[in-house]
Design a protein around this motif. Structure first.
Motif, PDB file in Angstrom:
ATOM      1  N   ASN A   9       0.822  -1.213   0.000  1.00 47.11           N
ATOM      2  CA  ASN A   9       0.000   0.000   0.000  1.00 47.11           C
ATOM      3  C   ASN A   9       0.859   1.268   0.000  1.00 47.11           C
ATOM      4  O   ASN A   9       0.334   2.366   0.071  1.00 47.11           O
ATOM      5  CB  ASN A   9      -0.917   0.033   1.229  1.00 47.11           C
ATOM      6  N   GLU A  10       2.202   1.120  -0.041  1.00 49.05           N
ATOM      7  CA  GLU A  10       3.101   2.261  -0.061  1.00 49.05           C
ATOM      8  C   GLU A  10       3.954   2.210  -1.321  1.00 49.05           C
ATOM      9  O   GLU A  10       4.540   1.173  -1.655  1.00 49.05           O
ATOM     10  CB  GLU A  10       4.013   2.252   1.173  1.00 49.05           C
ATOM     11  N   PHE A  11       4.047   3.315  -2.014  1.00 53.04           N
ATOM     12  CA  PHE A  11       4.900   3.406  -3.202  1.00 53.04           C
ATOM     13  C   PHE A  11       5.139   4.879  -3.524  1.00 53.04           C
ATOM     14  O   PHE A  11       4.495   5.765  -2.970  1.00 53.04           O
ATOM     15  CB  PHE A  11       4.263   2.672  -4.392  1.00 53.04           C
ATOM     16  N   SER A  23       1.776   5.526 -12.080  1.00 53.54           N
ATOM     17  CA  SER A  23       1.451   4.495 -11.088  1.00 53.54           C
ATOM     18  C   SER A  23       0.050   4.671 -10.526  1.00 53.54           C
ATOM     19  O   SER A  23      -0.663   3.678 -10.289  1.00 53.54           O
ATOM     20  CB  SER A  23       2.480   4.515  -9.945  1.00 53.54           C
ATOM     21  N   ILE A  24      -0.365   5.924 -10.331  1.00 52.24           N
ATOM     22  CA  ILE A  24      -1.707   6.159  -9.790  1.00 52.24           C
ATOM     23  C   ILE A  24      -2.771   5.848 -10.834  1.00 52.24           C
ATOM     24  O   ILE A  24      -3.851   5.330 -10.508  1.00 52.24           O
ATOM     25  CB  ILE A  24      -1.832   7.610  -9.293  1.00 52.24           C
ATOM     26  N   SER A  25      -2.471   6.114 -12.099  1.00 53.38           N
ATOM     27  CA  SER A  25      -3.451   5.879 -13.166  1.00 53.38           C
ATOM     28  C   SER A  25      -3.809   4.410 -13.287  1.00 53.38           C
ATOM     29  O   SER A  25      -4.920   4.066 -13.704  1.00 53.38           O
ATOM     30  CB  SER A  25      -2.895   6.384 -14.500  1.00 53.38           C
ATOM     31  N   THR A  26      -2.889   3.521 -12.907  1.00 56.77           N
ATOM     32  CA  THR A  26      -3.141   2.075 -13.040  1.00 56.77           C
ATOM     33  C   THR A  26      -3.855   1.482 -11.837  1.00 56.77           C
ATOM     34  O   THR A  26      -4.244   0.310 -11.864  1.00 56.77           O
ATOM     35  CB  THR A  26      -1.820   1.330 -13.260  1.00 56.77           C
ATOM     36  N   LEU A  27      -4.027   2.267 -10.771  1.00 57.31           N
ATOM     37  CA  LEU A  27      -4.651   1.741  -9.555  1.00 57.31           C
ATOM     38  C   LEU A  27      -6.138   1.457  -9.786  1.00 57.31           C
ATOM     39  O   LEU A  27      -6.872   2.316 -10.293  1.00 57.31           O
ATOM     40  CB  LEU A  27      -4.498   2.728  -8.402  1.00 57.31           C
ATOM     41  N   GLN A  51      -6.696   2.658   0.355  1.00 53.39           N
ATOM     42  CA  GLN A  51      -5.863   3.846   0.506  1.00 53.39           C
ATOM     43  C   GLN A  51      -4.395   3.459   0.349  1.00 53.39           C
ATOM     44  O   GLN A  51      -3.947   2.456   0.890  1.00 53.39           O
ATOM     45  CB  GLN A  51      -6.095   4.500   1.874  1.00 53.39           C
ATOM     46  N   PHE A  52      -3.666   4.297  -0.412  1.00 50.17           N
ATOM     47  CA  PHE A  52      -2.250   4.064  -0.670  1.00 50.17           C
ATOM     48  C   PHE A  52      -1.448   5.286  -0.180  1.00 50.17           C
ATOM     49  O   PHE A  52      -1.892   6.424  -0.319  1.00 50.17           O
ATOM     50  CB  PHE A  52      -2.009   3.827  -2.162  1.00 50.17           C
ATOM     51  N   ILE A  82       6.258  11.890   0.841  1.00 48.68           N
ATOM     52  CA  ILE A  82       5.647  12.792   1.822  1.00 48.68           C
ATOM     53  C   ILE A  82       4.859  11.946   2.824  1.00 48.68           C
ATOM     54  O   ILE A  82       3.843  11.341   2.478  1.00 48.68           O
ATOM     55  CB  ILE A  82       4.710  13.818   1.160  1.00 48.68           C
ATOM     56  N   LYS A  83       5.345  11.945   4.074  1.00 55.29           N
ATOM     57  CA  LYS A  83       4.664  11.166   5.100  1.00 55.29           C
ATOM     58  C   LYS A  83       3.294  11.780   5.413  1.00 55.29           C
ATOM     59  O   LYS A  83       3.189  12.966   5.693  1.00 55.29           O
ATOM     60  CB  LYS A  83       5.516  11.122   6.366  1.00 55.29           C
ATOM     61  N   GLY A  84       2.265  10.972   5.336  1.00 52.67           N
ATOM     62  CA  GLY A  84       0.911  11.434   5.610  1.00 52.67           C
ATOM     63  C   GLY A  84       0.096  11.686   4.350  1.00 52.67           C
ATOM     64  O   GLY A  84      -1.132  11.804   4.419  1.00 52.67           O
ATOM     65  N   LEU A  85       0.773  11.739   3.178  1.00 56.94           N
ATOM     66  CA  LEU A  85       0.046  11.938   1.918  1.00 56.94           C
ATOM     67  C   LEU A  85      -0.484  10.593   1.435  1.00 56.94           C
ATOM     68  O   LEU A  85       0.278   9.624   1.291  1.00 56.94           O
ATOM     69  CB  LEU A  85       0.968  12.539   0.859  1.00 56.94           C
TER      70      LEU A  85
END
Length: 435
Positions: free
Chosen positions: A4-6, A12-16, A25-26, A31-34
């Motif tokens: 779930n982290e990348f 990469s987001i378009s393929t989710l 949620q990924f 950025i920690k927390g984004l």
């Protein structure tokens, strides 16, 4: 590494994808927390997920791809900076949700302030609905200063500077009251300058007064005729005169007591002989509680007199023109002592047409006289006949921090003498036009 982290990228987001009816949620590695919230419907939204003051908060940044990865990170860093300084961005969001609309502010202003403390509250109600109703569904903090400035300019162009300034005053007052009542926002009308106003000093001149009196003597509507005459003979405000009741008249002392005036205090108005004669005649004519009842309903006072006022000024102006031989020929043998609005209006317009045809410029005459100018005329005639400023202020019910005590020490005898001299001067003139 957690699946779930990348490292967020557009590709990469378009393929989710997630199954319909589900959401995942990924988290971003940079950025920690984004996080990006992905739903089965295909919707993808950026959030900041952070514990603030021992409370887990989830702050929406925007939807992907409208909000790019790069801009999402910039917004995330800004919000994280706010949090580090001890501020919770969610507080502003919650405050905005609870904030009232402009319509709710208007309603509160009317009930808590305007109707209770302003005699002109009906104007607030009418004018705000007329000019500001397009803001009713907006949050009060969403109306910027620039928009109020533009509206101020627009009303100036279309309705004149006085209307524009009064509207700016209303908006400023509404926001100031909301701040007084606990709202922590900023008044967006602050700092906007009103248009410069010139104090109106128009009054009916001695050369014009006989024309008005003659026109008034020929008015066919007895109620409005007596109403206008009482304005001349008392200098009272038009609303007070419209609302005159028989119970307010002291016949023995020839006094009219106005129980509620603009300055909040009652006023005793001495009535000269001509005023008493008018009131005696009216008393025999009507059974209404009102001295000037409506022609349509005797249980209500007179309201509609605009047509009669225009007719009165048009005829008075014609008489004024006839005093000058250069303009008397424009009458064309027409009867001047006509009564109906249509007849007077037609004759007035025919004068203008004939003057235009003959390349003559007619003077304005009395057409620029407003009803409130009668009150100013009353005071002016008192000054012309030698009354002091203190006596004039007493008779008109004026109130100021400097002169209030002076008014209080005066008795009504010099006021009555001044009024009698002024009304005699107004009524003694005659008109003898060539007609």
């Amino acid at each position: 590494m957690n699946s779930n982290e990348f490292n967020f990228t557009k590709a990469s987001i378009s393929t989710l994808t997630v199954p319909k009816g589900q959401r995942r949620q990924f988290r971003d590695l940079q950025i920690k927390g984004l996080i990006i919230d992905v739903r089965g419907s295909g919707s993808k939204s950026f959030y900041i997920s952070k514990k603030i003051r021992d409370r887990s908060e989830k702050i929406l940044l925007g939807k992907f791809p409208d909000l790019t990865v790069e801009n999402a990170r910039k917004k995330a860093l800004h919000i994280l900076g706010e949090i580090a300084m001890g501020r919770n961005p969610q507080d502003e969001i919650r405050k905005s949700r609870c904030e009232c609309t402009f319509k709710e502010l208007f309603d509160e202003y009317m009930e808590r302030y305007s109707k209770k403390h302003k005699k002109s509250w009906k104007y607030d109600e009418r004018e705000v609905k007329k000019f500001l109703s397009h803001w009713f569904n907006r949050k009060i903090s969403d109306i910027p200063k620039s928009e109020i400035q533009k509206l101020h300019e627009k009303i100036f162009d279309e309705n004149g500077l006085y209307q524009a300034n009064r509207m700016l005053e209303r908006v400023r007052s509404m926001y100031n009251k909301k701040i007084e009542w606990g709202w922590e926002g900023v008044n967006p009308a602050s700092g906007i300058k009103k248009y410069r106003e010139k104090a109106r000093d128009r009054f009916i001149l001695p050369s014009e007064m006989p024309c008005l009196i003659k026109s008034l003597s020929e008015e066919e509507n007895r109620t409005v005729k007596d109403y206008f005459m009482l304005l001349l003979l008392t200098g009272a405000r038009r609303t007070n005169t419209l609302m005159m009741r028989w119970e307010d008249i002291n016949w023995e002392q020839s006094l009219w007591r106005i129980p509620d005036t603009k300055n909040g205090e009652p006023l005793n108005v001495p009535l000269v002989e001509q005023a008493i004669e008018i009131l005696n005649t009216r008393k025999r004519m009507t059974n209404s509680e009102w001295v000037f009842p409506s022609d349509l309903d005797s249980n209500r006072h007179l309201i509609n007199f605009k047509r009669a006022w225009k007719r009165l000024l048009q005829k008075a102006t014609i008489y004024f023109w006839l005093l000058d031989k250069r303009y008397a020929e424009l009458a064309g043998g027409s009867r001047i002592d006509t009564y109906t609005y249509e007849e007077v209006n037609s004759l007035y317009n025919s004068f203008i047409c004939r003057a235009t045809k003959n390349k003559m410029k007619l003077p304005v005459g009395l057409m620029d006289i407003r009803l409130h100018d009668i009150r100013r005329t009353f005071g002016s005639y008192q000054a012309i006949t030698g009354a002091s400023l203190q006596v004039i202020g007493k008779s008109l019910g004026h109130k100021s921090s400097q002169s209030t005590q002076i008014y209080a020490r005066l008795n009504l005898d010099p006021v009555r003498a001044s009024i009698e001299k002024a009304t005699s001067a107004m009524l003694m003139g005659t008109v003898s036009p060539d007609s």
